[in-house]
Motif scaffolding. Structure first.
Motif, PDB file in Angstrom:
ATOM      1  N   ARG A  97     -18.841  29.649 -41.933  1.00 58.61           N
ATOM      2  CA  ARG A  97     -19.911  30.337 -42.669  1.00 58.61           C
ATOM      3  C   ARG A  97     -19.474  30.621 -44.107  1.00 58.61           C
ATOM      4  NH1 ARG A  97     -21.327  35.312 -44.285  1.00 58.61           N
ATOM      5  NH2 ARG A  97     -19.365  36.186 -43.504  1.00 58.61           N
ATOM      6  N   LEU A  98     -18.237  31.073 -44.265  1.00 57.03           N
ATOM      7  CA  LEU A  98     -17.725  31.359 -45.604  1.00 57.03           C
ATOM      8  C   LEU A  98     -17.631  30.088 -46.445  1.00 57.03           C
ATOM      9  CD1 LEU A  98     -14.916  33.932 -44.710  1.00 57.03           C
ATOM     10  CD2 LEU A  98     -17.153  34.404 -45.734  1.00 57.03           C
ATOM     11  N   LYS A  99     -17.337  28.976 -45.798  1.00 58.28           N
ATOM     12  CA  LYS A  99     -17.285  27.709 -46.538  1.00 58.28           C
ATOM     13  C   LYS A  99     -18.673  27.330 -47.041  1.00 58.28           C
ATOM     14  CE  LYS A  99     -15.351  23.081 -46.437  1.00 58.28           C
ATOM     15  NZ  LYS A  99     -14.324  22.225 -45.819  1.00 58.28           N
ATOM     16  N   LEU A 100     -19.684  27.542 -46.211  1.00 64.69           N
ATOM     17  CA  LEU A 100     -21.056  27.274 -46.644  1.00 64.69           C
ATOM     18  C   LEU A 100     -21.449  28.199 -47.792  1.00 64.69           C
ATOM     19  CD1 LEU A 100     -22.809  26.806 -43.182  1.00 64.69           C
ATOM     20  CD2 LEU A 100     -22.149  25.026 -44.802  1.00 64.69           C
ATOM     21  N   VAL A 101     -21.010  29.438 -47.727  1.00 62.12           N
ATOM     22  CA  VAL A 101     -21.288  30.383 -48.813  1.00 62.12           C
ATOM     23  C   VAL A 101     -20.648  29.896 -50.110  1.00 62.12           C
ATOM     24  CG1 VAL A 101     -20.855  32.727 -49.652  1.00 62.12           C
ATOM     25  CG2 VAL A 101     -21.593  32.368 -47.288  1.00 62.12           C
ATOM     26  N   SER A 102     -19.442  29.344 -50.008  1.00 55.86           N
ATOM     27  CA  SER A 102     -18.761  28.834 -51.207  1.00 55.86           C
ATOM     28  C   SER A 102     -19.487  27.639 -51.811  1.00 55.86           C
ATOM     29  CB  SER A 102     -17.317  28.444 -50.863  1.00 55.86           C
ATOM     30  OG  SER A 102     -17.277  27.274 -50.060  1.00 55.86           O
ATOM     31  N   PHE A 103     -20.326  26.962 -51.002  1.00 53.85           N
ATOM     32  CA  PHE A 103     -21.132  25.855 -51.506  1.00 53.85           C
ATOM     33  C   PHE A 103     -22.424  26.340 -52.168  1.00 53.85           C
ATOM     34  CE2 PHE A 103     -19.364  22.749 -48.102  1.00 53.85           C
ATOM     35  CZ  PHE A 103     -18.237  22.548 -48.878  1.00 53.85           C
ATOM     36  N   GLY A 104     -22.609  27.652 -52.218  1.00 49.58           N
ATOM     37  CA  GLY A 104     -23.835  28.189 -52.797  1.00 49.58           C
ATOM     38  C   GLY A 104     -24.949  28.344 -51.785  1.00 49.58           C
ATOM     39  N   MET A 105     -24.587  28.464 -50.508  1.00 46.40           N
ATOM     40  CA  MET A 105     -25.579  28.647 -49.446  1.00 46.40           C
ATOM     41  C   MET A 105     -25.377  30.030 -48.823  1.00 46.40           C
ATOM     42  SD  MET A 105     -25.243  24.907 -47.628  1.00 46.40           S
ATOM     43  CE  MET A 105     -26.426  25.321 -46.347  1.00 46.40           C
ATOM     44  N   PRO A 106     -25.941  31.075 -49.412  1.00 50.18           N
ATOM     45  CA  PRO A 106     -25.757  32.423 -48.856  1.00 50.18           C
ATOM     46  C   PRO A 106     -26.372  32.528 -47.468  1.00 50.18           C
ATOM     47  CG  PRO A 106     -27.474  32.421 -50.538  1.00 50.18           C
ATOM     48  CD  PRO A 106     -26.831  31.068 -50.584  1.00 50.18           C
ATOM     49  N   ILE A 107     -25.549  32.817 -46.479  1.00 46.49           N
ATOM     50  CA  ILE A 107     -26.019  32.888 -45.097  1.00 46.49           C
ATOM     51  C   ILE A 107     -25.308  34.048 -44.404  1.00 46.49           C
ATOM     52  CG2 ILE A 107     -24.312  31.129 -44.430  1.00 46.49           C
ATOM     53  CD1 ILE A 107     -26.235  30.266 -42.221  1.00 46.49           C
ATOM     54  N   SER A 108     -26.078  34.898 -43.765  1.00 47.01           N
ATOM     55  CA  SER A 108     -25.513  36.058 -43.086  1.00 47.01           C
ATOM     56  C   SER A 108     -24.926  35.641 -41.739  1.00 47.01           C
ATOM     57  CB  SER A 108     -26.588  37.124 -42.878  1.00 47.01           C
ATOM     58  OG  SER A 108     -27.568  36.663 -41.952  1.00 47.01           O
ATOM     59  N   ARG A 109     -24.199  36.555 -41.127  1.00 48.02           N
ATOM     60  CA  ARG A 109     -23.619  36.265 -39.816  1.00 48.02           C
ATOM     61  C   ARG A 109     -24.708  36.032 -38.771  1.00 48.02           C
ATOM     62  NH1 ARG A 109     -19.523  39.685 -41.856  1.00 48.02           N
ATOM     63  NH2 ARG A 109     -17.430  38.774 -41.591  1.00 48.02           N
ATOM     64  N   LEU A 110     -25.778  36.813 -38.843  1.00 44.36           N
ATOM     65  CA  LEU A 110     -26.874  36.638 -37.886  1.00 44.36           C
ATOM     66  C   LEU A 110     -27.545  35.282 -38.075  1.00 44.36           C
ATOM     67  CD1 LEU A 110     -28.736  37.673 -35.671  1.00 44.36           C
ATOM     68  CD2 LEU A 110     -30.123  38.798 -37.446  1.00 44.36           C
ATOM     69  N   GLN A 111     -27.799  34.914 -39.316  1.00 41.07           N
ATOM     70  CA  GLN A 111     -28.418  33.615 -39.591  1.00 41.07           C
ATOM     71  C   GLN A 111     -27.520  32.472 -39.117  1.00 41.07           C
ATOM     72  OE1 GLN A 111     -28.896  34.204 -43.828  1.00 41.07           O
ATOM     73  NE2 GLN A 111     -31.101  34.552 -43.641  1.00 41.07           N
ATOM     74  N   PHE A 112     -26.227  32.618 -39.349  1.00 41.64           N
ATOM     75  CA  PHE A 112     -25.299  31.579 -38.913  1.00 41.64           C
ATOM     76  C   PHE A 112     -25.261  31.496 -37.390  1.00 41.64           C
ATOM     77  CE2 PHE A 112     -21.164  29.877 -37.734  1.00 41.64           C
ATOM     78  CZ  PHE A 112     -21.064  28.769 -38.561  1.00 41.64           C
ATOM     79  N   PHE A 113     -25.286  32.639 -36.733  1.00 41.37           N
ATOM     80  CA  PHE A 113     -25.269  32.674 -35.265  1.00 41.37           C
ATOM     81  C   PHE A 113     -26.489  31.950 -34.697  1.00 41.37           C
ATOM     82  CE2 PHE A 113     -26.640  34.715 -31.314  1.00 41.37           C
ATOM     83  CZ  PHE A 113     -25.506  34.584 -30.526  1.00 41.37           C
ATOM     84  N   VAL A 114     -27.659  32.249 -35.247  1.00 46.86           N
ATOM     85  CA  VAL A 114     -28.891  31.611 -34.765  1.00 46.86           C
ATOM     86  C   VAL A 114     -28.856  30.107 -35.043  1.00 46.86           C
ATOM     87  CG1 VAL A 114     -31.396  31.490 -35.073  1.00 46.86           C
ATOM     88  CG2 VAL A 114     -30.256  33.719 -34.996  1.00 46.86           C
ATOM     89  N   ALA A 115     -28.461  29.742 -36.266  1.00 44.34           N
ATOM     90  CA  ALA A 115     -28.404  28.319 -36.623  1.00 44.34           C
ATOM     91  C   ALA A 115     -27.391  27.578 -35.755  1.00 44.34           C
ATOM     92  CB  ALA A 115     -28.045  28.172 -38.099  1.00 44.34           C
ATOM     93  N   ASP A 116     -26.269  28.223 -35.476  1.00 45.77           N
ATOM     94  CA  ASP A 116     -25.235  27.623 -34.633  1.00 45.77           C
ATOM     95  C   ASP A 116     -25.813  27.224 -33.279  1.00 45.77           C
ATOM     96  OD1 ASP A 116     -23.056  27.053 -33.007  1.00 45.77           O
ATOM     97  OD2 ASP A 116     -22.338  29.114 -32.939  1.00 45.77           O
ATOM     98  N   HIS A 117     -26.502  28.141 -32.631  1.00 46.88           N
ATOM     99  CA  HIS A 117     -27.028  27.840 -31.296  1.00 46.88           C
ATOM    100  C   HIS A 117     -28.223  26.882 -31.350  1.00 46.88           C
ATOM    101  CE1 HIS A 117     -24.450  30.352 -28.822  1.00 46.88           C
ATOM    102  NE2 HIS A 117     -24.485  31.253 -29.782  1.00 46.88           N
TER     103      HIS A 117
END
Length: 281
Positions: A97-117
């Motif tokens: 998730r932090l790597k995606l944030v470093s690419f300029g893609m702000p994503i919260s832990r909840l959003q990442f959790f949902v997208a992951d599943h």
């Protein structure tokens, strides 16, 4: 009375009853997308993620009605699911998730959790549920096809089986173990679900848990790979900071060499003029 067997929709080669040719073309297109220049970093990275390749094949199956791909896609999706769960246990997924944030893609832990599943769990569950509903068995060759595709992807995109550079540092050997277990356990798992064989279902579930437990219960894993992730971030940050300086140095060298060439040209011109003057006198 003869029975004419119809091939799959959009069959490219006669006799290719599973339309593997179409799948190979799709893989080649996805691999070529890596070479497209000018794409934003986060978009280019998406083409290097095997999860997205799997989703692309699922999308192609839905778009072109390639139902004969369902067993392969189920095997491949289970491999992706178990490989990701094995590699990213103990919170290592947050590094992704932090790597995606470093690419300029702000994503919260909840959003990442949902997208992951949605990207990893849902495809595998939905495909297996469809196979069980239709009582369609999964033959072992699908595991071979999934192994060929996943290993070819890894060497094509990263020239090695360790994909830590593409994703984040993780136990890649155990991740591949998870991929293989997920793929090769899927056929007996689907058979057991179709037959409602409780012993077979339990045995398959226990086998699927082994790779994940190997990392989930590792007391050193989180500390080790969090450290490697910070080291990776530092190296990438240093490379990004060096790039402008190197570009400036290159530009200065180019400017210096250009001015040197101009000076030499003037000297040569003056010498030529002097030689012409002397020869005339």
């Amino acid at each position: 009375m003869s029975v004419v067997l119809r091939g799959p929709r959009y069959q490219l080669l006669a006799g290719d009853k599973y339309n593997i040719t179409l799948g190979c073309l799709g893989a080649c297109v996805l691999a070529a997308c890596k070479e497209i220049r000018g794409l934003p970093q986060h978009v280019q990275w998406q083409f290097n993620a095997y999860t997205n390749w799997n989703l692309a094949f699922i999308g192609l199956r839905l778009l072109l009605g390639q139902e004969q791909w369902d067993p392969f896609l189920a095997v491949n999706s289970m491999g992706v699911l178990l490989g990701f769960r094995t590699a990213m246990s103990q919170g290592i997924s947050d590094n992704m998730r932090l790597k995606l944030v470093s690419f300029g893609m702000p994503i919260s832990r909840l959003q990442f959790f949902v997208a992951d599943h949605m990207l990893h769990t849902v495809p595998a569950v939905a495909l297996i549920a469809r196979l069980v509903r239709d009582k369609k068995r999964v033959f072992g060759m699908n595991c071979v096809y999934a192994t060929i595709l996943s290993t070819w992807f890894s060497f094509r995109q990263g020239a090695q089986l360790d994909a830590s550079g593409i994703y984040v540092p993780h136990p890649w050997r155990r991740a591949w173990f998870g991929i293989f277990v997920g793929a090769f356990v899927t056929p007996p798992f689907v058979d057991a679900l179709i037959r409602r064989d409780r012993v077979g279902i339990l045995a398959s579930v226990l086998a699927l848990l082994v790779p994940w437990l190997s990392t989930r219960l590792d007391p050193e894993m989180r500390r080790k790979y969090n450290f490697e992730f910070k080291l990776q971030q530092g190296q990438q940050s240093g490379a990004a900071n060096r790039a402008p300086a190197e570009n400036g140095a290159t530009g200065g060298s180019a400017l210096l060499s250009r001015s040197s060439r101009e000076r030499l040209s003037r000297v040569a011109s003056e010498q030529s003029t002097q030689a012409s003057y002397l020869s005339g006198h």
